[in-house]
Structure formats: structure tokens, C-alpha cells
Design a protein around this motif. Structure first.
Motif, mmCIF file in Angstrom:
data_model
loop_
_atom_site.group_PDB
_atom_site.id
_atom_site.type_symbol
_atom_site.label_atom_id
_atom_site.label_comp_id
_atom_site.label_asym_id
_atom_site.label_seq_id
_atom_site.Cartn_x
_atom_site.Cartn_y
_atom_site.Cartn_z
ATOM 1 N N ARG A 248 0.685 -1.036 -0.003
ATOM 2 C CA ARG A 248 -0.070 0.040 0.191
ATOM 3 C C ARG A 248 0.815 1.333 0.062
ATOM 4 N NH1 ARG A 248 -2.858 -3.107 3.869
ATOM 5 N NH2 ARG A 248 -4.939 -3.616 3.253
ATOM 6 N N LEU A 249 1.905 1.199 0.798
ATOM 7 C CA LEU A 249 2.715 2.427 0.986
ATOM 8 C C LEU A 249 3.313 2.648 -0.301
ATOM 9 C CD1 LEU A 249 4.115 4.661 2.638
ATOM 10 C CD2 LEU A 249 6.170 2.730 3.126
ATOM 11 N N ARG A 250 4.177 1.527 -1.089
ATOM 12 C CA ARG A 250 4.295 1.779 -2.267
ATOM 13 C C ARG A 250 3.667 2.438 -3.413
ATOM 14 N NH1 ARG A 250 6.443 -3.355 -3.089
ATOM 15 N NH2 ARG A 250 8.304 -2.947 -2.337
ATOM 16 N N THR A 251 2.292 1.886 -3.499
ATOM 17 C CA THR A 251 1.528 2.231 -4.494
ATOM 18 C C THR A 251 1.095 3.778 -4.119
ATOM 19 O OG1 THR A 251 0.414 0.033 -4.760
ATOM 20 C CG2 THR A 251 -0.792 1.947 -5.348
ATOM 21 N N TRP A 252 1.048 4.184 -2.681
ATOM 22 C CA TRP A 252 0.533 5.405 -2.352
ATOM 23 C C TRP A 252 1.476 6.481 -2.992
ATOM 24 C CZ3 TRP A 252 0.997 7.529 2.989
ATOM 25 C CH2 TRP A 252 0.507 9.012 3.184
ATOM 26 N N LEU A 253 2.872 6.072 -2.317
ATOM 27 C CA LEU A 253 4.010 7.267 -2.745
ATOM 28 C C LEU A 253 4.293 7.305 -4.242
ATOM 29 C CD1 LEU A 253 6.295 6.765 0.289
ATOM 30 C CD2 LEU A 253 4.483 8.247 -0.062
ATOM 31 N N GLY A 254 4.154 6.308 -5.005
ATOM 32 C CA GLY A 254 4.465 6.341 -6.460
ATOM 33 C C GLY A 254 6.049 6.218 -6.527
ATOM 34 N N ARG A 255 6.097 6.946 -7.877
ATOM 35 C CA ARG A 255 7.606 6.703 -8.255
ATOM 36 C C ARG A 255 8.192 8.216 -8.366
ATOM 37 N NH1 ARG A 255 8.941 2.077 -10.991
ATOM 38 N NH2 ARG A 255 7.327 0.474 -10.844
ATOM 39 N N ASP A 256 9.397 8.220 -8.355
ATOM 40 C CA ASP A 256 10.092 9.728 -8.556
ATOM 41 C C ASP A 256 10.265 10.272 -9.855
ATOM 42 O OD1 ASP A 256 12.432 8.137 -9.490
ATOM 43 O OD2 ASP A 256 13.380 8.208 -7.624
ATOM 44 N N ALA A 257 11.037 11.247 -10.151
ATOM 45 C CA ALA A 257 11.244 11.774 -11.590
ATOM 46 C C ALA A 257 11.887 10.887 -12.573
ATOM 47 C CB ALA A 257 11.911 13.132 -11.337
ATOM 48 N N THR A 258 12.860 9.982 -11.809
ATOM 49 C CA THR A 258 13.386 8.804 -12.629
ATOM 50 C C THR A 258 12.556 7.695 -13.043
ATOM 51 O OG1 THR A 258 14.603 8.024 -10.811
ATOM 52 C CG2 THR A 258 15.759 9.734 -11.923
ATOM 53 N N GLY A 259 11.494 7.704 -12.508
ATOM 54 C CA GLY A 259 10.697 6.386 -12.527
ATOM 55 C C GLY A 259 10.844 5.328 -11.697
ATOM 56 N N ASN A 260 11.749 5.363 -10.685
ATOM 57 C CA ASN A 260 11.859 4.509 -9.518
ATOM 58 C C ASN A 260 10.810 4.646 -8.431
ATOM 59 O OD1 ASN A 260 14.232 3.226 -10.810
ATOM 60 N ND2 ASN A 260 15.584 5.158 -10.146
ATOM 61 N N PRO A 261 10.277 3.777 -7.863
ATOM 62 C CA PRO A 261 9.565 3.505 -6.679
ATOM 63 C C PRO A 261 10.278 4.396 -5.474
ATOM 64 C CG PRO A 261 10.184 1.350 -7.083
ATOM 65 C CD PRO A 261 10.701 2.132 -8.098
ATOM 66 N N TYR A 262 9.439 5.209 -4.756
ATOM 67 C CA TYR A 262 9.941 5.616 -3.522
ATOM 68 C C TYR A 262 10.252 4.391 -2.317
ATOM 69 C CZ TYR A 262 9.330 10.375 -4.981
ATOM 70 O OH TYR A 262 9.429 11.752 -5.781
ATOM 71 N N VAL A 263 9.449 3.427 -2.575
ATOM 72 C CA VAL A 263 9.689 2.243 -1.723
ATOM 73 C C VAL A 263 10.103 1.092 -2.652
ATOM 74 C CG1 VAL A 263 8.628 0.800 0.033
ATOM 75 C CG2 VAL A 263 7.797 3.042 -0.291
ATOM 76 N N PRO A 264 11.551 0.924 -2.739
ATOM 77 C CA PRO A 264 12.097 -0.035 -3.740
ATOM 78 C C PRO A 264 11.885 -1.276 -3.408
ATOM 79 C CG PRO A 264 13.739 1.666 -3.109
ATOM 80 C CD PRO A 264 12.496 1.964 -2.067
ATOM 81 N N ASN A 265 11.725 -2.410 -4.290
ATOM 82 C CA ASN A 265 11.701 -3.699 -3.938
ATOM 83 C C ASN A 265 13.171 -4.046 -3.268
ATOM 84 O OD1 ASN A 265 9.228 -4.509 -4.715
ATOM 85 N ND2 ASN A 265 9.844 -4.059 -6.746
#
Length: 901
Positions: A723-740
Motif C-alpha cells: 500500500r505504501l509503495r502504491t501510495w507514494l508512487g515513483r520519483d522523477a526517474t521512474g523509480n519507486p519511493y519504496v524500492p523492492n
């Protein structure tokens, strides 16, 4: 839960078919296997002696089926009878297969029927849960309602309801597989996120259908921490992003006494406490290790999370009651805060590893209940004084899952805030309002005695007992006496009670001389100089002689103008005064006439007390170690700062998801409306944990955000991370704010593009202190990031993992603020010095280092009135927190006001 209910009609149809279809079918097709007339003897012999054409075999097969059907019908009838009457089903020889089928069928049928019966008519069915092996009320509450503390709601909702097996829920710790438990409607704890431009009246109209109910929403949310950092205090001051709970009934009804309606007790039993509001920030560095590698101990005010940690239905663990535990932990907190006041700039206090006694105390403490009981009794005292009514004589008090109950010695009319349950029993009224500042404590000898079945605590007023004798061996008696002594020593309502300890507790008296007096024998104890302004209780582990009984009786009767309220002693061969309460302490429980039930006495063993005494002494005088990265923090009044340069613009945190913890916890750059309101607080806490603990393992996340007793399950953990990964989304480079998690990074973490103000603060502070001559601009930018006490809006019971980080952040902020105040003073910029000290005091309101900086600043400005006002403010603040000012502070104040250099 719902699947079982949906299967119930099908299972019921199968059950009815088993009972009715076979006999109907056998009768309908009887011509196939039975002759059309009753055979005579010759015909019967012919059937048995001639070649069978299949008819005889079919008849035998039908007969066997008929016998099996009869067995199954008998098994179902027995199972039904047993379940209706709550009896045990007898095991019949040869009926095992039939009884197993009957049990399974009835379990499904009755489970589904009960679940459906539990659902009220309407558009919103009553949710239910079917108990499976391994379930507990706390587990069910955590899984179904999102907070284990809501187990009491589940218990109250199902207490006494008949279950499919004929039994009913009576004990919170006893559940049986197959039971169907009703759950509160989710709407009972609905929350919404405030949109821009909304008002309470508009929300009441949209959500409740009546704009006039805005006051209910206000009352339900008043004072709750909010994402904006500003608690709701005015009906016109809601802010976008605030999270509001919504009522569901036109008016709250008590029903369950104090716990059901009192806003403070309700924290123990109702909706999940509001977690920290969403929080700002830069990539965090891994937090520094505690000095010398010690594991940080949890320090109040960050008690274990009640929503997850309180996984027991009892207020007692290991013989220690929740009130005593909360009081002892408060004593630890006061001493540790006092010790922190003596911390030298640039140093940190070494935190010892948490001992067994503290872990046990954290497992059972109920600080909210202590506060409610104290305020309720003080409110009662003021109400009695204001109405000129005598306070009733109190025999006993019970605290537990059903609230607060008082048992009186005589029948009398109730006094607010209590209402009468019977003529001599009062409960806390459903609409009771407890005063924040009430009268004096009316029962200074009220003490926790022990607990009854289910874990409810029982307290007695020793003054009403007068004399209590303990019958049993010396070791057991000493454990009970130590528990009574320490319970009174830390209870807020017994703050003016002095305990005389005879023949036991010498080490306790050494560490708490303000509350305990130790004497080796009765003679010395009875001839001491009793302070007339205090209430005295004498506790003795040695039996009294005849003269001791006579003398203590005189003191108890007030013949010597001494307020000796009670004597608790071991049995002295029948020498106790007439009417003394006698407690048998040899068995696991003892009958207490004041409560009329068996009570398991609270105990503190001498070994526990010794560990407690050592821990308290260690808290008084902790080890201070210098911190290399803060080596250039100046001692007070030394060091020459570099010339003051124009300040660079304050650091602006980037417009991206960022964490702010140097003040109220907030998470900016993410839309709170995109997640469920009841999940928002937990997601913010998870983000904070990952940001401040990069590389955390799955087990660490489960344990630190759950509890030792009930860590997060893998499904719960993965669900929140997803849920946290989906909520925060991705940064300008396309990487998630909560990486795998990957092999390169290892563990869970927030991405480098995720912001955190603590990381920015550390970078600026360490850069500013890296040279002997500090960089004022860097330090000022670091201090500008501070907006209050770190994690300042976190409610009790949440973010327990952050306790050591809070101390490290606070100490670092004080060091930076002191360095700036010192530099600005030496540069002649007194307003800037004042601002630096005041900003640091936002993080640590009782920092004597910063108050001394402020005192020197005001003195240099020639403002002696401000010096006096600042000193008075510090003294009042320290008194309110039960702290003593450091000698250095007192000497400085005296010196400045007298004009001495």
C-alpha cells in the motif's frame, strides 16, 4: 466469515435431505425390492433356497442403508440435543462415522445460521467472525478491526450470547472453534479526510444527513493530533488533510459505564487511537548506534503501543498490576529526564540495556487508566466540596474491561461524576466530564491489592481497613508488602503519603527517601517523629508484640495527633486489633471481604525490587560520553565564534514525498485522500521506520511495528508495504519511493529521492561543527528545520521504536541551539541568540542548558525583569514535571539577580 454463512442454506438443505429423502424414497420404490403381498412360509423358503435374481441382495442392501440412515438420524438428534442443552455428546459404539458427519453438518448449519441471525435487517449487515483454532480476541480485533485494543468491543458485543455449541462467551481468554462472534460495524469508527473549504457543518450534512450534528463531530475529535500539527480546538479551525472520526448514533449512550463513554477510558476500548498524523524531509542516513553499542531502552513518554502491545485481556503480568507498572515507569521517566537536565553539551547519555523488570512493566502498564482514576477521584473531591457533601467512605475499587466501579462502606446518594449502580456501588457515568485541574486526592491510601478472574484490578482503601494482617510465610508476606509499598509510593493520588517500612525494604527506602522510612524494629518505627502534615501507613514484615499493638491502636485512633491511616503487618499470634482485615497469602488467591471475591494478591519479590532499585539508581546517575561528531559544541560561556555573516536562505525541502520528524510527524508530497483513512497513520509510521532504519529486515519490521507477543504477520507486513509503495508512487526517474528488496541493497528502505528533515539536519549540523570555528549559517539552517519536539504529536503507544531516536534528535538540537546562542551572544547579536535558544526549547522545553543561555542573553540585554520571569517560568515548569533544578542553574539565577559576576 461470509463464505460460511453462504454455505449454511446448502448445508441445511443437505441435513433436511438426509433426514427426509431416504425414508420417502424407500417407501416410493418399495415395489422394486419388496413383494406386493406378505409372503407365507413356503414363499420365504423358496426365496432363500432358489437362485437369487438380485431381489434378495437388493433387499439386504436397502436394509443396511436403512440401518445407516437410522444411525445418522440418531447421531444428528444427539448432537442437536447436546448443543441446545450445552451437554457433552456421548460416544456411541459403532456410531463414530455417523457422529463425525453429524458434527460437521451441524457446525456449518448452526455457524451460518447464527452468523446470519446476527446480521441486523437493513442495507448494512452485522459483520461476524467464525473462531478457528489459535484465535484470540486480540488477534481477531487486530485482523478484523485493525487494532488489538478493540478486543474489548468484541467481548462486550458477544458477552453472554449463545453460541452454536450451546455455550456462551464469559471469559475473554476462552474461545472455542466454531463460535460466531459479532464485530462492530466499520462505520462505528469511520474516518474522513477534510477537503479544502469544508466546514464541520458541511461534513455533518454530507456524512450524517444533519448539519446540526457538527457538535458531535467536534466533541469526538477535540484535541486529537492532526496531520496539520494543530489539534482540533475550535469548531471553525479544521484544516485540509485533517482526519476526523464520525459518529453513527444521534447521541452516544453509555451502556458500559466509564469505558463506554468517558473519552479517556474509551481510549482503552473503542476505536483505534489516532496514530501520528501524516508528516516533511531528504535521504536519511543510518541512525547512529547508541554509545558503546548498548541497545536503547524504551523511555516514556513512548509506552508500548496499546493497539498492538496490549495483547492480554489482563491488567496483570507476573503478579504486577497495570497501575503499579505505570507508576514505576513514570518514576523511571522522571529520573531519566532529571538526569538529562545535567547532560553536558556535546555529550550523550549512555542508555543501558533494558532489564527484565522494565520489560515486564511495559507489558502491563495502563497509564491512561491511572490518569482517569486519579482525575475521577479528584473531580469527585471537588464536587463534594462545592456541594458541601461529605465524601463517602470507600472500601474498594475495581478497574477492568467494564470500566471503573467504586464500592462504598455505606449506602449514599451518588456524587458527580459517578452514578449509582446500587445503593452502595457507583460507576463512572457515561456522560461524565473529568476536570483537568480538580481538587485534592480524596483517598490517599487507595492501593492496588491484586486481581480477580479475567484480570480486573481490585484496589482497597487502607484507611477503611485500619489494620490488615497477612497470614503466611515471611517470603510471601514480604512480596505482598513490597507491592503495597511501591504501589502507594508511585500512585499520583498518594503523593502526600509516607510509608514506614519495618524489618524489610531497606534498599527501597535508600532509593526513595522522600516516600519511605526504614526501621529495623517496631519500637523504633512507633517512636519516630511522625510528620503531622502527611498521611502515614505502616507496613511491617515482623509480627508485633502486645505493646506494639496497643501503641499502634492509639496512633490509629488519633490519640497522638498523628495521621496514621493504616497498619499492614504479618500475623502476630492473634494480637491484631478487633476488626482487622485478615488475608491468607499462602494460597494462589485469598478472599477479600471488602470486594466479596477471591483476589490474587499483587506481589513484588525482593529480587524484583533489587533490580528495580538498581535501575532507578542507574537512571539517577547515567554515564555521559562525548560524541566525536559534536566535539566542537562549545562549553557554556567559552569559545569565540566566527564573525557573523549574512545568513543564506533557509533550506527548502524539495516538493516530493518527504518525512518531517523534527516536530509533529508529517508526510508531505503524497495525497492522503488516496489511501484509506484508517490505514493512513500506520502507513506514515511504516514510512518513518523505513526512512530511519534503512536496510531493515522483514522480521525487524514485523517485530518493531508489531509487538514481541504479536508481531505483524507476513501478510500484514507485505500488505502495508505494498500500500505504501502504491501510495507514494515513483520519483522523477521512474523509480519507486519504496524500492523492492534486492541483493545490492539488502533489506527494506526508502529510496534516495525520499526526503527526511533529520537527514538534512545531520548533514548541516555536522558540517557546521566540523571546524573548530563553527559555521553559523550551516547551524542556523539546521535549527530552522526544527518545529517542535521530535515526534511531538505521536500519541501514547505509537512509534515505540523511536524512543532512542527521539533522545538523539533532542540532544542534537539542544547542542546546535546552544552553539548558536553562544556564538550570537559573543557576536553581540542578542535577538538572534534569544531566537536560537527559544527554537531549541521547542524541541526540549525544559533544557536547562538553553534556559541558562536565555538567562545570560536577557542579562546582557539589561532586562532583569525578563531574567526573573524566565527563572520563574523554568521553576514552574520543572515543578510541574516533578524535576529539581540543577545547582548550576540555581547559582546562575542568584548571581544574575544579585548583580554578581
Amino acid at each position: 466469515m461470509r463464505t460460511t454463512a453462504l454455505r449454511a442454506p446448502a448445508a441445511l438443505a443437505v441435513l433436511l435431505a438426509i433426514i427426509t429423502v431416504p425414508p420417502v424414497a424407500l417407501w416410493h420404490f418399495r415395489s422394486v425390492y419388496l413383494p406386493d403381498h406378505v409372503p407365507n412360509v413356503a414363499e420365504a423358503l423358496a426365496w432363500l433356497t432358489t437362485e437369487d435374481n438380485g431381489r434378495l441382495f437388493l433387499l439386504l442392501l436397502v436394509g443396511a442403508g436403512f440401518v445407516a440412515w437410522l444411525q445418522l438420524v440418531v447421531a444428528i438428534a444427539l448432537e442437536l440435543f447436546a448443543r441446545v442443552h450445552g451437554a457433552t455428546v456421548p460416544h456411541l459404539p459403532g456410531f463414530g462415522w455417523a457422529q463425525r458427519i453429524a458434527t460437521a453438518l451441524l457446525l456449518v448449519v448452526l455457524t451460518g445460521t447464527a452468523a446470519e441471525a446476527a446480521e441486523p435487517a437493513g442495507d448494512q449487515p452485522q459483520p461476524t467472525h467464525v473462531v478457528v483454532p489459535g484465535d484470540s480476541l486480540t488477534k481477531i480485533a487486530a485482523d478484523e478491526l485493525g487494532s488489538s485494543t478493540r478486543y474489548r468491543e468484541v467481548f462486550d458485543l458477544n458477552h453472554g450470547r449463545r453460541q452454536p455449541d450451546g455455550r456462551s462467551l464469559q471469559d475473554p481468554s476462552r474461545l472455542r472453534p466454531g463460535w460466531i462472534l459479532q464485530l462492530p460495524h466499520d462505520s462505528d469508527c469511520r474516518e474522513i479526510v477534510v477537503r479544502p473549504g469544508q466546514t464541520l457543518s458541511q461534513i455533518a450534512r454530507e456524512q450524517l444527513g444533519d448539519a446540526g450534528r457538527y457538535r458531535e463531530i467536534f466533541d469526538l475529535n477535540r484535541g486529537r493530533p492532526q496531520p496539520s500539527g494543530r489539534p482540533l480546538e475550535d469548531v471553525d479551525s479544521i484544516h485540509p488533510g485533517d482526519i476526523l472520526r464520525l459518529p453513527t448514533l444521534p447521541k452516544q449512550h453509555g451502556g458500559g459505564g466509564a469505558v463506554a463513554a468517558n473519552p479517556h477510558l474509551a481510549a482503552l476500548t473503542s476505536c483505534e487511537p489516532a496514530g501520528p498524523p501524516p508528516a516533511v524531509g531528504s535521504q536519511p542516513a543510518k541512525p547512529p548506534l547508541p554509545p558503546h553499542g548498548h541497545t536503547p531502552a524504551t523511555e516514556r513518554p513512548s509506552p508500548r503501543e496499546s493497539s498492538t502491545a496490549d495483547d492480554s485481556t489482563s491488567f496483570v503480568v507476573g503478579g504486577i498490576g497495570g497501575l503499579l507498572a505505570a507508576g514505576l515507569l513514570t518514576a523511571f521517566a522522571v529520573r531519566r529526564r532529571q538526569a538529562r537536565q545535567r547532560r553536558r553539551p556535546g555529550h550523550r547519555i549512555r542508555v543501558p540495556k533494558q532489564g527484565t523488570i522494565e520489560r515486564e512493566l511495559h507489558a502491563v502498564e495502563v497509564p491512561a487508566t491511572v490518569e482517569v482514576l486519579d482525575r475521577a477521584l479528584r473531580t469527585l473531591s471537588r464536587a463534594a466540596r462545592d456541594t458541601d457533601v461529605a465524601l463517602p467512605a470507600l472500601r474498594a475499587v475495581k478497574l477492568g474491561s467494564h470500566g471503573l466501579e467504586l464500592r462504598l462502606t455505606d449506602a449514599c446518594e451518588p456524587i458527580a461524576p459517578f452514578t449509582a449502580a446500587t445503593s452502595s456501588e457507583w460507576t463512572l457515568s457515561a456522560e461524565a466530564e473529568l476536570e483537568a485541574t480538580a481538587g485534592p486526592a480524596p483517598y490517599p491510601t487507595l492501593v492496588s491489592l491484586g486481581h480477580i478472574g479475567g484480570g480486573d484490578l481490585v484496589l482497597i482503601d487502607l484507611r477503611q481497613a485500619g489494620v490488615v494482617t497477612l497470614k503466611g510465610d515471611r517470603a510471601a508476606a514480604e512480596a505482598v508488602l513490597l507491592a503495597l509499598a511501591w504501589d502507594l509510593a508511585v500512585a499520583p493520588w498518594a503523593e502526600r503519603t509516607v510509608l514506614t517500612l519495618v524489618s524489610f525494604g531497606e534498599s527501597s527506602a535508600a532509593v526513595r527517601p522522600d516516600r519511605f522510612r526504614y526501621f529495623e524494629n517496631w519500637d523504633d518505627a512507633l517512636h519516630q517523629d511522625f510528620a503531622s502534615e502527611a498521611t502515614h501507613v505502616l507496613l511491617a514484615a515482623a509480627p508485633p508484640g502486645a505493646e506494639h499493638v496497643r501503641r499502634s491502636t492509639e496512633l490509629l485512633d488519633g490519640a497522638c495527633a498523628v495521621d496514621l491511616a493504616a497498619v499492614v503487618t504479618v500475623d502476630g499470634d492473634g494480637l491484631s486489633p478487633v476488626g482487622a482485615w485478615r488475608l491468607e497469602i499462602g494460597a494462589s488467591s485469598t478472599f477479600v471481604a471488602a470486594w466479596g471475591e477471591e483476589v490474587e494478591l499483587q506481589k513484588l519479590t525482593p529480587s524484583q525490587v533489587e533490580e528495580l532499585v538498581v535501575a532507578l539508581a542507574s537512571a539517577d546517575d547515567p554515564v555521559q560520553v562525548p560524541v566525536e561528531s559534536y566535539r566542537n559544541v562549545p562549553p557554556e560561556e567559552t569559545g569565540v565564534p566566527e564573525p557573523l555573516r549574512p545568513l543564506e536562505p533557509a533550506v527548502q525541502l524539495p516538493p516530493r514525498p518527504a518525512l518531517q520528524v523534527l516536530g509533529p510527524v508529517r508526510l508531505t508530497g503524497a495525497d492522503p485522500g488516496k489511501v484509506e483513512a484508517k490505514k493512513l497513520n500506520r502507513l506514515v509510521e511504516l514510512a518513518a521506520f523505513l526512512a530511519l532504519h534503512p536496510g531493515a529486515t522483514a522480521d525487524e519490521i514485523s517485530l518493531r511495528l508489531g509487538t514481541d507477543a504479536q508481531p505483524w504477520s507476513a501478510a500484514t507486513r507485505q500488505g502495508y508495504i505494498s500500500r505504501l509503495r502504491t501510495w507514494l508512487g515513483r520519483d522523477a526517474t521512474g523509480n519507486p519511493y519504496v524500492p523492492n528488496v534486492d541483493a545490492r541493497h539488502g533489506g527494506y528502505r526508502m529510496s534516495e529521492s525520499f526526503g527526511c528533515d533529520w537527514s538534512v539536519f545531520q548533514d548541516l549540523a555536522l558540517r557546521g561543527l566540523a571546524r573548530p570555528e563553527v559555521s553559523v549559517p550551516d547551524l542556523q539552517q539546521a535549527l530552522d528545520l526544527v518545529h517542535g519536539t521530535p515526534f511531538g504529536n505521536v500519541p501514547a503507544g505509537r512509534y515505540a521504536w523511536s524512543s532512542w531516536l527521539q533522545r538523539e534528535m533532542t540532544d542534537s538540537i539542544v547542542d546546535v541551539a546552544h552553539t548558536l546562542a553562544d556564538a550570537y551572544q559573543k557576536a553581540g547579536d542578542l535577538p538572534a541568540a534569544r531566537r536560537a535558544a527559544m527554537r531549541g526549547l521547542q524541541a526540549e522545553p525544559v533544557s536547562e542548558i538553553l534556559y541558562r543561555d536565555l538567562l545570560r542573553t536577557e542579562y546582557r540585554a539589561g532586562n532583569l525583569a525578563a531574567v526573573r520571569e524566565t527563572a520563574d517560568k523554568l521553576s514552574a515548569l520543572a515543578a510541574s514535571l516533578e524535576l529539581e533544578l540543577d545547582e548550576e542553574t540555581s547559582a546562575l539565577v542568584a548571581s544574575l539577580l544579585s548583580g554578581r559576576k
